[in-house]
Design a protein around this motif. Structure first.
Motif, PDB file in Angstrom:
ATOM      1  N   PRO A 168      28.489   6.607 -17.005  1.00  0.00           N
ATOM      2  CA  PRO A 168      29.221   6.056 -15.865  1.00  0.00           C
ATOM      3  C   PRO A 168      28.779   4.616 -15.584  1.00  0.00           C
ATOM      4  O   PRO A 168      27.611   4.268 -15.780  1.00  0.00           O
ATOM      5  N   VAL A 169      29.726   3.798 -15.133  1.00  0.00           N
ATOM      6  CA  VAL A 169      29.434   2.384 -14.896  1.00  0.00           C
ATOM      7  C   VAL A 169      29.963   1.956 -13.528  1.00  0.00           C
ATOM      8  O   VAL A 169      31.054   2.358 -13.121  1.00  0.00           O
ATOM      9  N   ILE A 170      29.172   1.145 -12.836  1.00  0.00           N
ATOM     10  CA  ILE A 170      29.637   0.477 -11.625  1.00  0.00           C
ATOM     11  C   ILE A 170      29.760  -1.000 -11.954  1.00  0.00           C
ATOM     12  O   ILE A 170      28.795  -1.634 -12.382  1.00  0.00           O
ATOM     13  N   TYR A 184      19.480   5.536  -9.152  1.00  0.00           N
ATOM     14  CA  TYR A 184      20.422   6.045 -10.164  1.00  0.00           C
ATOM     15  C   TYR A 184      20.479   5.209 -11.439  1.00  0.00           C
ATOM     16  O   TYR A 184      21.323   5.451 -12.297  1.00  0.00           O
ATOM     17  N   GLY A 185      19.591   4.242 -11.590  1.00  0.00           N
ATOM     18  CA  GLY A 185      19.651   3.346 -12.731  1.00  0.00           C
ATOM     19  C   GLY A 185      19.581   4.021 -14.087  1.00  0.00           C
ATOM     20  O   GLY A 185      20.086   3.484 -15.076  1.00  0.00           O
ATOM     21  N   ASP A 186      18.977   5.204 -14.148  1.00  0.00           N
ATOM     22  CA  ASP A 186      18.891   5.932 -15.415  1.00  0.00           C
ATOM     23  C   ASP A 186      20.158   6.719 -15.719  1.00  0.00           C
ATOM     24  O   ASP A 186      20.438   7.039 -16.880  1.00  0.00           O
ATOM     25  N   GLU A 187      20.927   7.042 -14.683  1.00  0.00           N
ATOM     26  CA  GLU A 187      22.136   7.856 -14.848  1.00  0.00           C
ATOM     27  C   GLU A 187      23.413   7.024 -14.877  1.00  0.00           C
ATOM     28  O   GLU A 187      24.398   7.419 -15.514  1.00  0.00           O
ATOM     29  N   VAL A 188      23.400   5.900 -14.196  1.00  0.00           N
ATOM     30  CA  VAL A 188      24.587   5.060 -14.055  1.00  0.00           C
ATOM     31  C   VAL A 188      24.251   3.639 -14.499  1.00  0.00           C
ATOM     32  O   VAL A 188      23.202   3.109 -14.136  1.00  0.00           O
ATOM     33  N   GLN A 189      25.152   3.047 -15.277  1.00  0.00           N
ATOM     34  CA  GLN A 189      24.973   1.654 -15.685  1.00  0.00           C
ATOM     35  C   GLN A 189      25.535   0.744 -14.602  1.00  0.00           C
ATOM     36  O   GLN A 189      26.696   0.866 -14.219  1.00  0.00           O
ATOM     37  N   SER A 218      16.533  -6.086  -8.612  1.00  0.00           N
ATOM     38  CA  SER A 218      16.169  -5.557  -9.930  1.00  0.00           C
ATOM     39  C   SER A 218      17.368  -5.065 -10.737  1.00  0.00           C
ATOM     40  O   SER A 218      17.223  -4.749 -11.919  1.00  0.00           O
ATOM     41  N   PHE A 219      18.553  -4.964 -10.123  1.00  0.00           N
ATOM     42  CA  PHE A 219      19.705  -4.461 -10.870  1.00  0.00           C
ATOM     43  C   PHE A 219      20.117  -5.464 -11.961  1.00  0.00           C
ATOM     44  O   PHE A 219      19.845  -6.662 -11.852  1.00  0.00           O
ATOM     45  N   PRO A 220      20.789  -4.974 -13.020  1.00  0.00           N
ATOM     46  CA  PRO A 220      21.208  -5.850 -14.116  1.00  0.00           C
ATOM     47  C   PRO A 220      22.315  -6.811 -13.675  1.00  0.00           C
ATOM     48  O   PRO A 220      23.298  -6.405 -13.073  1.00  0.00           O
ATOM     49  N   VAL A 221      22.125  -8.087 -13.982  1.00  0.00           N
ATOM     50  CA  VAL A 221      23.095  -9.114 -13.627  1.00  0.00           C
ATOM     51  C   VAL A 221      23.737  -9.672 -14.900  1.00  0.00           C
ATOM     52  O   VAL A 221      23.045  -9.916 -15.895  1.00  0.00           O
ATOM     53  N   TYR A 222      25.050  -9.869 -14.839  1.00  0.00           N
ATOM     54  CA  TYR A 222      25.799 -10.420 -15.970  1.00  0.00           C
ATOM     55  C   TYR A 222      26.617 -11.612 -15.481  1.00  0.00           C
ATOM     56  O   TYR A 222      26.950 -11.704 -14.291  1.00  0.00           O
ATOM     57  N   PHE A 223      26.925 -12.508 -16.406  1.00  0.00           N
ATOM     58  CA  PHE A 223      27.583 -13.755 -16.034  1.00  0.00           C
ATOM     59  C   PHE A 223      28.950 -13.871 -16.714  1.00  0.00           C
ATOM     60  O   PHE A 223      29.046 -13.882 -17.944  1.00  0.00           O
ATOM     61  N   ASP A 224      29.996 -13.954 -15.876  1.00  0.00           N
ATOM     62  CA  ASP A 224      31.375 -14.026 -16.369  1.00  0.00           C
ATOM     63  C   ASP A 224      31.755 -15.489 -16.582  1.00  0.00           C
ATOM     64  O   ASP A 224      32.617 -16.037 -15.895  1.00  0.00           O
ATOM     65  N   THR A 225      31.113 -16.130 -17.552  1.00  0.00           N
ATOM     66  CA  THR A 225      31.273 -17.577 -17.757  1.00  0.00           C
ATOM     67  C   THR A 225      32.652 -17.962 -18.274  1.00  0.00           C
ATOM     68  O   THR A 225      33.069 -19.108 -18.114  1.00  0.00           O
ATOM     69  N   GLU A 226      33.360 -17.027 -18.909  1.00  0.00           N
ATOM     70  CA  GLU A 226      34.696 -17.307 -19.435  1.00  0.00           C
ATOM     71  C   GLU A 226      35.794 -16.665 -18.587  1.00  0.00           C
ATOM     72  O   GLU A 226      36.966 -16.657 -18.979  1.00  0.00           O
ATOM     73  N   SER A 227      35.409 -16.098 -17.445  1.00  0.00           N
ATOM     74  CA  SER A 227      36.352 -15.439 -16.519  1.00  0.00           C
ATOM     75  C   SER A 227      37.081 -14.262 -17.152  1.00  0.00           C
ATOM     76  O   SER A 227      38.152 -13.871 -16.679  1.00  0.00           O
ATOM     77  N   GLU A 228      36.523 -13.676 -18.203  1.00  0.00           N
ATOM     78  CA  GLU A 228      37.177 -12.528 -18.859  1.00  0.00           C
ATOM     79  C   GLU A 228      37.288 -11.339 -17.917  1.00  0.00           C
ATOM     80  O   GLU A 228      38.335 -10.691 -17.820  1.00  0.00           O
ATOM     81  N   GLY A 229      36.185 -11.033 -17.228  1.00  0.00           N
ATOM     82  CA  GLY A 229      36.196  -9.892 -16.321  1.00  0.00           C
ATOM     83  C   GLY A 229      37.125 -10.113 -15.147  1.00  0.00           C
ATOM     84  O   GLY A 229      37.905  -9.230 -14.776  1.00  0.00           O
ATOM     85  N   ASP A 272      26.411   4.488   2.073  1.00  0.00           N
ATOM     86  CA  ASP A 272      27.100   5.779   1.979  1.00  0.00           C
ATOM     87  C   ASP A 272      28.333   5.701   1.083  1.00  0.00           C
ATOM     88  O   ASP A 272      28.638   6.641   0.347  1.00  0.00           O
ATOM     89  N   THR A 273      29.059   4.582   1.138  1.00  0.00           N
ATOM     90  CA  THR A 273      30.266   4.450   0.334  1.00  0.00           C
ATOM     91  C   THR A 273      29.929   4.268  -1.142  1.00  0.00           C
ATOM     92  O   THR A 273      30.621   4.786  -2.026  1.00  0.00           O
ATOM     93  N   ILE A 274      28.857   3.537  -1.425  1.00  0.00           N
ATOM     94  CA  ILE A 274      28.404   3.415  -2.812  1.00  0.00           C
ATOM     95  C   ILE A 274      28.027   4.800  -3.344  1.00  0.00           C
ATOM     96  O   ILE A 274      28.368   5.157  -4.471  1.00  0.00           O
ATOM     97  N   GLN A 275      27.365   5.590  -2.512  1.00  0.00           N
ATOM     98  CA  GLN A 275      26.993   6.947  -2.910  1.00  0.00           C
ATOM     99  C   GLN A 275      28.232   7.788  -3.183  1.00  0.00           C
ATOM    100  O   GLN A 275      28.277   8.568  -4.147  1.00  0.00           O
ATOM    101  N   GLN A 276      29.257   7.611  -2.353  1.00  0.00           N
ATOM    102  CA  GLN A 276      30.513   8.347  -2.552  1.00  0.00           C
ATOM    103  C   GLN A 276      31.116   8.012  -3.910  1.00  0.00           C
ATOM    104  O   GLN A 276      31.568   8.906  -4.642  1.00  0.00           O
ATOM    105  N   GLY A 277      31.124   6.733  -4.257  1.00  0.00           N
ATOM    106  CA  GLY A 277      31.659   6.329  -5.557  1.00  0.00           C
ATOM    107  C   GLY A 277      30.854   6.884  -6.710  1.00  0.00           C
ATOM    108  O   GLY A 277      31.406   7.321  -7.724  1.00  0.00           O
ATOM    109  N   ILE A 278      29.530   6.884  -6.569  1.00  0.00           N
ATOM    110  CA  ILE A 278      28.653   7.420  -7.620  1.00  0.00           C
ATOM    111  C   ILE A 278      28.909   8.918  -7.811  1.00  0.00           C
ATOM    112  O   ILE A 278      28.977   9.411  -8.931  1.00  0.00           O
TER     113      ILE A 278
END
Length: 212
Positions: A99-101, A126-131, A158-169, A201-207
């Protein structure tokens, strides 16, 4: 004289554009409150209403209507490529099977910053269960890799950060306002989304939805 008139027209058009963007952001924010996730099922139901369809379907020669069991709506999450913290290319599809957020954010965005402590807290649990993919909208001017990294390191997240340098996402998901968050299941389907700052609580609902 003509040049001056042209400049005034351009200036007026720019102001209209800014006002339109502000109205759009406020409208989206009011429709998607922090305690509200829009699910793929609801999107499907809304589309059915717009085309005049109902859950009850007419079957058989006698014209009787029977309630048919609907399977959950599944919408494949568009793939995209971003850079990780070390500058390596990473695709959303690299995490298929987990699963990914996906959260789109920027360091100049107040609502984005307001939800980050909750995201960091949830990641620790949840870092081990959800990306987690905290995707920075790195346009190279208002937001750079350097400015985004400086903010993350200053806050100690500490969460993983990514950079959308080409605006693909941003293009793949039609991001019109931030923060925008997608909850994607292990099969790569977008289960729910939100176009506003989320609380714990809403993040938990999504997870919970994508861990089912």
């Amino acid at each position: 004289m003509k040049k001056s008139k042209g400049l005034w027209i351009l200036a007026g058009a720019f102001v209209v554009l800014l006002l339109g963007a502000g109205i759009l952001y406020q409208r989206l924010g009011s429709e998607m409150q922090p305690d509200r996730l829009q699910t793929a099922q609801e999107d499907g139901d809304q589309a059915a209403e717009e085309t005049g369809q109902t859950q009850a379907q007419t079957e058989g020669e006698n014209g009787t209507q029977e309630e048919s069991a609907q399977e959950p709506v599944k919408i494949a999450a568009p793939d995209f490529t971003v850079q990780d913290y070390e500058g390596n290319q990473v695709k959303l599809s690299d995490f298929k099977g987990k699963p990914v957020i996906v959260n789109f954010w920027a360091s100049w965005c107040g609502p984005c910053k307001s939800e980050m402590p909750d995201f960091d807290e949830v990641y620790a649990e949840y870092g081990d269960e959800v990306q987690f993919m905290m995707v920075n909208l790195t346009d190279g001017s208002r937001e750079t890799v350097e400015s985004a990294k400086a903010y993350i390191e200053e806050q100690g997240y500490s969460f993983p950060v990514y950079f959308d340098t080409e605006s693909e996402g941003a293009i793949a998901y039609g991001v019109m306002a931030i923060p925008t968050t997608y909850f994607i299941d292990a099969e790569g389907n977008a289960v729910a989304q939100a176009m506003s700052a989320l609380d714990r609580d809403t993040i938990q609902q999504g997870i919970d939805m994508i861990l089912q």
